[in-house]
Design a protein around this motif. Structure first.
Motif, PDB file in Angstrom:
ATOM      1  N   LYS A 188     -18.664 -69.322 -33.935  1.00 22.66           N
ATOM      2  CA  LYS A 188     -19.575 -70.468 -33.980  1.00 22.66           C
ATOM      3  C   LYS A 188     -21.013 -70.032 -34.229  1.00 22.66           C
ATOM      4  O   LYS A 188     -21.775 -70.735 -34.907  1.00 22.66           O
ATOM      5  N   ARG A 189     -21.387 -68.899 -33.689  1.00 20.12           N
ATOM      6  CA  ARG A 189     -22.758 -68.432 -33.872  1.00 20.12           C
ATOM      7  C   ARG A 189     -22.981 -67.830 -35.260  1.00 20.12           C
ATOM      8  O   ARG A 189     -24.101 -67.833 -35.748  1.00 20.12           O
ATOM      9  N   ALA A 190     -21.910 -67.324 -35.872  1.00 16.95           N
ATOM     10  CA  ALA A 190     -22.077 -66.606 -37.140  1.00 16.95           C
ATOM     11  C   ALA A 190     -21.688 -67.422 -38.365  1.00 16.95           C
ATOM     12  O   ALA A 190     -22.116 -67.092 -39.475  1.00 16.95           O
ATOM     13  N   ASN A 191     -20.913 -68.481 -38.186  1.00 18.82           N
ATOM     14  CA  ASN A 191     -20.354 -69.193 -39.328  1.00 18.82           C
ATOM     15  C   ASN A 191     -20.884 -70.624 -39.398  1.00 18.82           C
ATOM     16  O   ASN A 191     -20.490 -71.474 -38.588  1.00 18.82           O
ATOM     17  N   PRO A 192     -21.754 -70.938 -40.360  1.00 27.44           N
ATOM     18  CA  PRO A 192     -22.267 -72.312 -40.467  1.00 27.44           C
ATOM     19  C   PRO A 192     -21.198 -73.311 -40.900  1.00 27.44           C
ATOM     20  O   PRO A 192     -21.413 -74.512 -40.818  1.00 27.44           O
ATOM     21  N   TYR A 193     -20.048 -72.800 -41.355  1.00 27.29           N
ATOM     22  CA  TYR A 193     -18.957 -73.665 -41.787  1.00 27.29           C
ATOM     23  C   TYR A 193     -17.813 -73.662 -40.778  1.00 27.29           C
ATOM     24  O   TYR A 193     -16.670 -73.951 -41.128  1.00 27.29           O
ATOM     25  N   TYR A 194     -18.122 -73.357 -39.539  1.00 25.50           N
ATOM     26  CA  TYR A 194     -17.071 -73.355 -38.528  1.00 25.50           C
ATOM     27  C   TYR A 194     -16.453 -74.758 -38.439  1.00 25.50           C
ATOM     28  O   TYR A 194     -17.167 -75.762 -38.333  1.00 25.50           O
ATOM     29  N   PRO A 195     -15.110 -74.865 -38.461  1.00 30.34           N
ATOM     30  CA  PRO A 195     -14.449 -76.182 -38.447  1.00 30.34           C
ATOM     31  C   PRO A 195     -14.326 -76.758 -37.037  1.00 30.34           C
ATOM     32  O   PRO A 195     -13.264 -76.701 -36.404  1.00 30.34           O
ATOM     33  N   TYR A 196     -15.409 -77.336 -36.560  1.00 26.61           N
ATOM     34  CA  TYR A 196     -15.417 -77.866 -35.195  1.00 26.61           C
ATOM     35  C   TYR A 196     -14.347 -78.924 -34.967  1.00 26.61           C
ATOM     36  O   TYR A 196     -13.914 -79.147 -33.831  1.00 26.61           O
ATOM     37  N   TRP A 197     -13.909 -79.594 -36.022  1.00 31.16           N
ATOM     38  CA  TRP A 197     -12.915 -80.647 -35.848  1.00 31.16           C
ATOM     39  C   TRP A 197     -11.568 -80.105 -35.396  1.00 31.16           C
ATOM     40  O   TRP A 197     -10.699 -80.850 -34.960  1.00 31.16           O
ATOM     41  N   ARG A 198     -11.369 -78.783 -35.486  1.00 26.53           N
ATOM     42  CA  ARG A 198     -10.116 -78.185 -35.039  1.00 26.53           C
ATOM     43  C   ARG A 198     -10.101 -77.888 -33.546  1.00 26.53           C
ATOM     44  O   ARG A 198      -9.071 -77.478 -32.992  1.00 26.53           O
ATOM     45  N   GLU A 199     -11.206 -78.082 -32.859  1.00 22.40           N
ATOM     46  CA  GLU A 199     -11.333 -77.653 -31.464  1.00 22.40           C
ATOM     47  C   GLU A 199     -10.247 -78.203 -30.529  1.00 22.40           C
ATOM     48  O   GLU A 199      -9.708 -77.444 -29.724  1.00 22.40           O
ATOM     49  N   PRO A 200      -9.926 -79.499 -30.547  1.00 17.02           N
ATOM     50  CA  PRO A 200      -8.923 -79.959 -29.577  1.00 17.02           C
ATOM     51  C   PRO A 200      -7.566 -79.289 -29.749  1.00 17.02           C
ATOM     52  O   PRO A 200      -6.902 -78.968 -28.761  1.00 17.02           O
ATOM     53  N   PHE A 201      -7.152 -79.053 -30.987  1.00 16.02           N
ATOM     54  CA  PHE A 201      -5.881 -78.375 -31.250  1.00 16.02           C
ATOM     55  C   PHE A 201      -5.958 -76.911 -30.830  1.00 16.02           C
ATOM     56  O   PHE A 201      -5.031 -76.367 -30.226  1.00 16.02           O
ATOM     57  N   MET A 202      -7.101 -76.267 -31.130  1.00 10.79           N
ATOM     58  CA  MET A 202      -7.289 -74.874 -30.739  1.00 10.79           C
ATOM     59  C   MET A 202      -7.224 -74.717 -29.225  1.00 10.79           C
ATOM     60  O   MET A 202      -6.580 -73.795 -28.703  1.00 10.79           O
TER      61      MET A 202
END
Length: 318
Positions: free
Chosen positions: A276-290
């Motif tokens: 999250k700190r290194a990737n501006p394209y981190y797919p936050y929408w995947r968080e609940p599944f992750m």
């Protein structure tokens, strides 16, 4: 007064915050989030991830912001309102306050949507919100105004120890993943306990592990503490059974209720934070599944394979 325990220290080096990303890539990333967030939200139900129903409340507020053309914040509430352990913490605290009818409420620097949702649910409630981060507090004020809640919120840009509040003034106090960032954590707990009325409820969450430790990082995210000679700033501590007893339970007594949510493999959380700190394209929408895949409820801190969060509910004796 008992001297604070000297904890093992870990020093972490993170890249500086990334700069603005190209407009075209940002647009593609935004559209991907709009298309994919409901898919990952539905997939998360198969993993028994916490906080999924509560996420609907965030979505409803997102649609409210859309009608007010507040598109950036609307996108956040629709696509990525929570991340990692927040799904568990919000779920625990929301269910704890679900049947309460507090008359005076204090929040100590939790993520802003927690106190705002609690105020919104209790239509006659007036809340005091403490946030010493002077760059973050205006955002909370602005969102409260947009959601028509600012008339029932009093904002304090101070540390909890300096807040101009009277003892035994509140029957509900919340503080989500905050005290681990406060060097005098026991002092902060003692102040909250003093501010709570007899019979009142205190809700806390903190990171924990089988053995307590501290983290220091090379970035001063909040600007509230000075750096050491090597440029590192105290970031947070992880509590074990002994440290919980020393810093919290010695003041509040044992919690009436608690739950532990933990990574099922050591390193999952650290890897997620670094991405999250290194990737501006981190797919936050995947968080609940992750979260549902890589984390699970645990019974005891001493059995944890890595780090976790413990959420606790305390009731002050009458």
């Amino acid at each position: 007064m008992q001297e604070p325990t000297q904890l093992p220290k870990t020093y972490l080096t993170f890249p500086p915050p990334y700069q603005r990303v190209p407009r075209a890539r940002r647009l593609v990333h935004t559209l991907a989030g709009l298309l994919l967030f409901p898919v990952y939200w539905l997939l998360a139900f198969a993993t028994s991830a916490p906080g999924l129903v509560l996420r609907l409340r965030f979505a409803r507020k997102g649609f409210v912001l859309l009608t007010k053309r507040d598109y950036v914040r609307a996108y956040g509430l629709l696509v990525a309102p929570l991340d990692s352990f927040r799904y568990f913490e919000f779920d625990f605290m929301w269910h704890a306050v679900k049947h309460l009818r507090p008359s005076a409420y204090l929040d100590v620097s939790s993520p802003r949507m927690l106190p705002l949702l609690i105020v919104d649910r209790n239509k006659t409630l007036v809340a005091d919100l403490i946030n010493p981060d002077k760059s973050d507090l205006p955002e909370t004020r602005s969102l409260a105004k947009t959601l028509k809640l600012s008339s029932r919120c009093r904002f304090h840009d101070s540390l909890i120890g300096d807040a101009p509040l009277k003892p035994e003034s509140f029957d509900l106090i919340t503080s989500m993943s905050v005290i681990e960032h406060i060097q005098d954590d026991a002092g902060a707990i003692r102040k909250m306990w003093d501010l709570l009325r007899p019979g009142g409820v205190l809700l806390l969450s903190v990171p924990c592990a089988a053995r307590a430790s501290e983290e220091h990082i090379n970035l001063n995210d909040y600007g509230l503490m000075g750096a050491d000679d090597q440029g590192f700033v105290f970031w947070q501590r992880y509590y074990d059974d002994s440290l919980l007893q020393q810093r919290i339970f010695s003041i509040t007594g044992q919690p009436r209720r608690s739950r532990i949510y933990a990574e099922n493999k050591a390193g999952n959380y650290s890897r997620n934070v670094e991405q999250k700190r290194a990737n501006p394209y981190y797919p936050y929408w995947r968080e609940p599944f992750m979260i549902g895949q890589e984390y699970a409820f645990q019974q005891r801190l001493c059995d944890l394979p890595g780090m976790a969060v413990i959420a606790m509910e305390f009731v002050k004796p009458e």
